[in-house]
Write a protein that holds these residues in place. Structure first.
Motif, mmCIF file in Angstrom:
data_model
loop_
_atom_site.group_PDB
_atom_site.id
_atom_site.type_symbol
_atom_site.label_atom_id
_atom_site.label_comp_id
_atom_site.label_asym_id
_atom_site.label_seq_id
_atom_site.Cartn_x
_atom_site.Cartn_y
_atom_site.Cartn_z
ATOM 1 N N SER A 245 0.829 -1.211 0.000
ATOM 2 C CA SER A 245 0.000 0.000 0.000
ATOM 3 C C SER A 245 0.865 1.263 0.000
ATOM 4 C CB SER A 245 -0.939 0.004 1.212
ATOM 5 O OG SER A 245 -0.203 0.027 2.427
ATOM 6 N N MET A 246 1.983 1.227 0.724
ATOM 7 C CA MET A 246 2.855 2.396 0.763
ATOM 8 C C MET A 246 3.600 2.573 -0.560
ATOM 9 S SD MET A 246 4.294 2.378 4.695
ATOM 10 C CE MET A 246 4.663 0.633 4.726
ATOM 11 N N LYS A 247 3.895 1.481 -1.244
ATOM 12 C CA LYS A 247 4.496 1.573 -2.573
ATOM 13 C C LYS A 247 3.489 2.143 -3.575
ATOM 14 C CE LYS A 247 7.185 -1.771 -4.028
ATOM 15 N NZ LYS A 247 7.661 -3.149 -4.322
ATOM 16 N N ALA A 248 2.216 1.755 -3.435
ATOM 17 C CA ALA A 248 1.182 2.286 -4.321
ATOM 18 C C ALA A 248 1.002 3.788 -4.108
ATOM 19 C CB ALA A 248 -0.134 1.548 -4.088
ATOM 20 N N THR A 249 1.062 4.204 -2.842
ATOM 21 C CA THR A 249 0.973 5.636 -2.546
ATOM 22 C C THR A 249 2.116 6.393 -3.213
ATOM 23 O OG1 THR A 249 -0.119 5.262 -0.422
ATOM 24 C CG2 THR A 249 1.036 7.357 -0.694
ATOM 25 N N PHE A 259 6.927 16.295 -6.774
ATOM 26 C CA PHE A 259 7.390 15.084 -6.095
ATOM 27 C C PHE A 259 8.898 15.160 -5.839
ATOM 28 C CE2 PHE A 259 9.363 10.843 -6.483
ATOM 29 C CZ PHE A 259 8.809 10.251 -5.357
ATOM 30 N N GLY A 260 9.305 15.030 -4.567
ATOM 31 C CA GLY A 260 10.717 15.007 -4.186
ATOM 32 C C GLY A 260 11.458 16.306 -4.404
ATOM 33 N N TYR A 331 9.224 13.578 0.371
ATOM 34 C CA TYR A 331 8.980 13.288 -1.037
ATOM 35 C C TYR A 331 7.570 13.691 -1.469
ATOM 36 C CZ TYR A 331 13.311 10.683 -1.786
ATOM 37 O OH TYR A 331 14.634 10.336 -1.934
ATOM 38 N N GLU A 332 6.660 13.903 -0.521
ATOM 39 C CA GLU A 332 5.284 14.245 -0.873
ATOM 40 C C GLU A 332 5.256 15.526 -1.706
ATOM 41 O OE1 GLU A 332 2.909 14.467 2.595
ATOM 42 O OE2 GLU A 332 3.091 12.317 3.075
ATOM 43 N N PRO A 333 4.500 15.540 -2.804
ATOM 44 C CA PRO A 333 4.515 16.691 -3.707
ATOM 45 C C PRO A 333 4.069 18.003 -3.064
ATOM 46 C CG PRO A 333 3.481 14.775 -4.751
ATOM 47 C CD PRO A 333 3.674 14.431 -3.309
#
Length: 360
Positions: A245-249, A259-260, A331-333
């Motif tokens: 789920s965290m990879k999908a996020t 992003f990043g 990393y969140e946009p």
């Protein structure tokens, strides 16, 4: 000095004098993600089991000892070093070596490892050297190079610090014979946490591919995690697994602008509109709250914060004032929209007053 006596080696942290022959260039190759240095493990059959990557200059090096060190590191240990960031440490003056006519110099550099290749044989002799990754504090003991080795390691550690590498908090010692290595990963949500051992190519790859986690380099945490037997997951393991789920996020975030954008910039500063998290805090005031200013370290943890209100003075909280301090995922946009410069933050910090403490 008789031919039966070993050569005399002295360390010189200075440039090589004109006319002194250079016979060798070795590199203290440091992993930029986990702060460990690579030591060749040549096996128990070798008289000197442990060494650093390096060797003799060749015509193809064009007289550049950094190129010599880089070529030898690739041939012997299958690593690429960042030659643009290589730091000259000094040289070993070797006297009484019967293989050479007169004294000669063995150069030493420190440089970040830029990438790993699959481990393989040295083209010169067909031998395979294991990659033993250790802290710079332990390296002199393993290499057994005496005072010259200890002096080099100290300079290599300082060079690593100057380059911004994690040499002061390295990962636990261990072999890295494959392209992937084992990392301790934590999803820290303040009042608790989830932990895994994740096999990946680098700590950076973990952060780029899994949302809302941090990589721990604490030896104490590693020992504790081993004792508790946490699940081990390969980053490329097929779904579903505990990281899916965290990879999908993260996959969804990667497609978004920003992003990043603030990653790798050291300490960063933000001014955010109050969010749902802050509305749950005991100091929340729906009518008066407006903005939250943050100072966040490169590791994602909050250092200082300022609560800014529509009316009344702003309140500030320092690094030791937070009851809970889970990391933010830089990393969140969204972070790109909230960024401010340090000067703006510092001005707001000076204008704010300490956060009131409830004595009851």
């Amino acid at each position: 000095m008789s031919s039966t006596e070993p050569p005399r080696i002295t360390w010189r942290a200075e440039p090589v004098p004109d006319g002194l022959r250079v016979t060798q260039a070795y590199v203290w190759a440091i992993d930029p993600e986990d702060g460990r240095v690579l030591i060749q493990d040549r096996g128990t059959q070798h008289a000197r089991r442990y060494s650093l990557p390096g060797g003799r200059p060749e015509p193809e090096d064009g007289g550049d000892p950094v190129r010599t060190a880089a070529r030898e590191a690739l041939e012997e240990s299958q690593i690429h070093i960042d030659v643009s960031r290589a730091v000259y440490l000094g040289y070993q003056l070797v006297e009484g070596d019967t293989r050479y006519d007169g004294p000669h110099a063995q150069l030493r550099y420190a440089a970040p490892i830029s990438s790993y290749e699959p481990i393989g044989p040295d083209p010169d002799n067909g031998r395979i050297h294991r990659r033993y990754m250790v802290s710079l504090d332990r390296a002199p003991e393993i290499l057994a190079w005496g005072e010259p080795g200890a002096a080099q390691a100290a300079l290599a550690k300082q060079a690593g610090l100057d380059l911004g590498l994690r040499v002061d908090a390295p990962a636990p010692d261990g072999h890295r014979d494959e392209v992937k290595a084992r990392y301790l990963v934590c999803h820290d949500y303040g009042m608790g946490a989830l932990w895994w051992w994740v096999t990946a190519r680098s700590a950076k790859e973990i952060m780029e591919r899994i949302a809302d986690v941090v990589v721990s380099f604490s030896p104490e945490s590693a020992r504790w995690a081993d004792e508790n037997g946490y699940e081990e997951i390969d980053i490329d393991a097929p779904d579903p697994n505990e990281l899916s789920s965290m990879k999908a996020t993260r996959d969804a975030q990667r497609q978004q602008q920003g992003f990043g954008a603030v990653v790798g910039r050291g300490t960063v500063y933000f001014r955010c509109v109050w969010g749902e998290y802050e509305k749950q805090a005991p100091w929340w005031d729906d009518e008066n709250a407006a903005y939250f200013l943050l100072e966040i370290g490169e590791d994602g943890y909050r250092k200082r914060g300022i609560f800014e209100y529509v009316e009344g003075p702003s309140h500030r909280m320092g690094e030791d004032d937070w009851a809970f301090n889970p990391p933010y995922d830089l990393y969140e946009p969204e972070w790109a929209r909230f960024e401010i410069d340090q000067q703006t933050f510092e001005a707001a910090w000076e204008a704010a007053i300490p956060f009131p403490v409830d004595d009851e």
